[in-house]
Design a protein around this motif. Structure first.
Motif, short mmCIF file in Angstrom:
data_model
loop_
_atom_site.label_atom_id
_atom_site.label_comp_id
_atom_site.label_asym_id
_atom_site.label_seq_id
_atom_site.Cartn_x
_atom_site.Cartn_y
_atom_site.Cartn_z
N GLN A 1 16.87 7.23 24.55
CA GLN A 1 16.70 7.49 23.12
C GLN A 1 18.00 7.29 22.36
OE1 GLN A 1 14.58 11.23 21.22
NE2 GLN A 1 16.62 11.79 21.86
N VAL A 2 19.11 7.77 22.92
CA VAL A 2 20.42 7.60 22.28
C VAL A 2 20.75 6.13 22.11
CG1 VAL A 2 22.89 8.01 22.56
CG2 VAL A 2 21.27 9.81 23.15
N ARG B 1 29.66 10.80 22.37
CA ARG B 1 29.42 11.99 23.21
C ARG B 1 27.98 12.02 23.71
NH1 ARG B 1 28.53 14.27 26.49
NH2 ARG B 1 28.87 16.42 27.18
N LEU B 2 27.04 11.64 22.87
CA LEU B 2 25.64 11.62 23.28
C LEU B 2 25.42 10.63 24.41
CD1 LEU B 2 24.03 11.71 19.74
CD2 LEU B 2 23.54 13.35 21.54
N ARG B 3 26.05 9.46 24.31
CA ARG B 3 25.87 8.44 25.34
C ARG B 3 26.52 8.83 26.66
NH1 ARG B 3 26.15 5.21 20.69
NH2 ARG B 3 28.44 5.22 20.73
N ALA B 4 27.45 9.80 26.63
CA ALA B 4 28.15 10.20 27.85
C ALA B 4 27.25 10.98 28.79
CB ALA B 4 29.37 11.04 27.49
N VAL C 1 21.26 9.58 16.10
CA VAL C 1 22.55 10.24 15.88
C VAL C 1 22.57 10.91 14.51
CG1 VAL C 1 25.03 9.89 15.60
CG2 VAL C 1 23.81 8.76 17.47
N GLY C 2 22.11 10.21 13.49
CA GLY C 2 22.08 10.80 12.15
C GLY C 2 21.14 11.99 12.08
N VAL D 1 6.74 22.54 19.35
CA VAL D 1 7.83 21.92 18.60
C VAL D 1 9.07 21.92 19.49
CG1 VAL D 1 9.20 21.91 16.49
CG2 VAL D 1 6.86 22.82 16.45
N HIS D 2 9.62 20.74 19.77
CA HIS D 2 10.70 20.61 20.75
C HIS D 2 12.09 20.85 20.14
CE1 HIS D 2 12.03 16.61 19.33
NE2 HIS D 2 10.75 16.38 19.08
N GLY D 3 13.13 20.58 20.93
CA GLY D 3 14.49 20.90 20.54
C GLY D 3 15.23 19.79 19.83
N ILE D 4 16.52 19.99 19.61
CA ILE D 4 17.32 19.11 18.76
C ILE D 4 17.59 17.76 19.42
CG2 ILE D 4 19.53 20.01 19.63
CD1 ILE D 4 20.60 19.75 16.75
N THR D 5 17.64 17.71 20.74
CA THR D 5 18.06 16.50 21.44
C THR D 5 16.92 15.76 22.10
OG1 THR D 5 20.15 17.62 21.92
CG2 THR D 5 19.69 15.60 23.13
N THR D 6 16.00 16.48 22.70
CA THR D 6 14.97 15.87 23.52
C THR D 6 13.79 15.39 22.69
OG1 THR D 6 13.90 18.01 23.83
CG2 THR D 6 15.55 17.36 25.45
#
Length: 408
Positions: free
Chosen positions: A295-296, A242-245, A303-304, A106-111
């Motif tokens: 993905q972003v 911020r995610l796209r940065a 994002v949601g 089970v992976h993390g919050i972003t990847t």
């Protein structure tokens, strides 16, 4: 709409005066435009219940060569399948010997789950049957936007992924399975184990969330955790930007508080490490930073899903401590079983294996050791890496070997 009616009446009266007509038109037009923009920005708009992944929104328009060139190809890992569920489609990958020890990641919050592809390949090379899946709103899994991303949803998704296998992962004679969770996935795995310990042969947590102290959380993240302080669409815009940065240019000092930006970037390899990743053997050039950036930009539910996981997911100690304590009591009770009973239904060695980085600024080693030891009643074994939070995607061979050593 009262302000709009008042503006119309004021315009009607004032336009009769030629001296005020032109300045008034300009000022009112600007105010009217500003009002509409603010109303659009701050008004709550009903969102669709299901936000589809790029598999539905993007891939049908691409050629086969364009699909293969994506930063996250559809068949980035072996044994891919799409599982239709009431919560949307789930992207699952499963491969390895059918009679080997089973391992679920089970992976993390972003990847997306490809971040754990290196470990999964290493375990499959050792004869294991491995399974990974994209959490809702990540990779090629849809996002049920009307449900909180909490332990209930994550537990359901795990069971749905397991049930989609052609092999038995939970039934009699299945041999049970090892559950490996990274970061947010570590918190998810700990909560799952506290409810379904009999399904597991062992539990391995990689830099797990779930015990982050409230004192570590920054003001920025508190905004994400608190509904109503800032309009949702404003927060979505700020978080998306911020995610796209992309990654932070400089690492965050270890003594600073955790922010949403840290949770985003700490799962990404630091500079100089991206080129040592081999997460996908079919596509050797795939890297975590490139996959996350794509993905972003292309998953309308990401994002949601990220924001909901920050708010409701198993991250903070004050929300998840009871689950860890429940697991600790289960492990302590296991000590009273006979060796045969422990073999049949207990976690391997009667302990949880926790791996963490010495330089992790998100999951602080000293705090994790203290809190996990207390919550699990000492039924835990720790191993450390000379790395930060991203070590599962850069030191995957070493991580796999530590797991095998723990199994004995």
């Amino acid at each position: 709409m009262a302000w709009l009616n008042q503006t119309a009446d004021f315009l009607s009266d004032s336009l009769a005066n030629p001296q005020t007509r032109i300045p008034l038109l300009a000022a009112t037009g600007a105010s009217f435009t500003l009002g509409l923009c603010l109303r659009s920005l701050f008004s709550k708009q009903e969102s669709p219940r299901l936000l589809p992944s790029p598999r539905t929104t993007l891939l049908p328009a691409l050629s086969d060569s364009e699909k293969d060139a994506l930063p996250l190809p559809l068949d980035v890992l072996p044994g891919a399948r799409d599982v239709s569920t009431p919560y949307g489609s789930i992207r699952v990958y499963e491969w390895g010997p059918e009679d080997g020890p089973k391992v679920l990641f089970v992976h993390g919050i972003t990847t997306p789950c490809v971040a754990l592809g290196g470990i999964a390949h290493a375990m499959a090379d050792k004869g294991c049957r491995v399974m990974l899946f994209d959490l809702f709103g990540r990779g090629y899994s849809d996002s049920p936007s009307d449900l909180p991303q909490d332990n209930r949803l994550f537990t359901t998704q795990i069971l749905l992924a397991l049930n989609s296998s052609p092999l038995s992962w939970t039934g009699a004679g299945s041999g049970r399975f090892c559950l490996v969770g990274y970061s947010l996935g570590g918190g998810i795995a700990a909560a799952f184990a506290s409810y379904f310990p009999d399904l597991l042969s062992s539990l391995v947590l990689l830099a797990p969330a779930g015990l982050i102290r409230d004192s570590q959380i920054s003001f920025q993240s508190r905004l994400l955790y608190s509904n109503g302080l800032v309009p949702e669409n404003v927060l979505s815009f700020l978080v998306g930007r911020r995610l796209r940065a992309g990654p932070l240019i400089t690492p965050k000092p270890k003594n600073e508080k955790v922010s949403a930006a840290d949770a985003i970037t700490e799962e990404l390899p630091t500079q100089g490490q991206a080129n040592v990743q081999l997460l996908s053997r079919a596509y050797p050039n795939v890297t975590v930073p490139a996959a996350v950036k794509w993905q972003v930009q292309n998953h309308i539910g990401f994002v949601g899903a990220f924001m909901s996981s920050m708010r409701h997911g198993p991250i903070l100690k004050q929300r998840q401590l009871e689950a860890w304590k429940r697991l600790g009591k289960i492990l302590t009770a296991q000590k009273s079983l006979s060796p045969e009973e422990q073999q049949a239904k207990g976690l391997r060695n009667g302990k949880v294996l926790v791996l963490c980085g010495n330089h992790d600024s998100i999951i602080v080693r000293e705090e994790l050791v203290e809190d996990a030891t207390a919550a699990l009643e000492g039924n835990v074994e720790f191993k450390y890496f000379d790395a930060g939070h991203e070590f599962p995607s850069t030191k995957y061979d070493e991580v796999a070997q530590r797991i095998l050593d723990f199994w004995g």
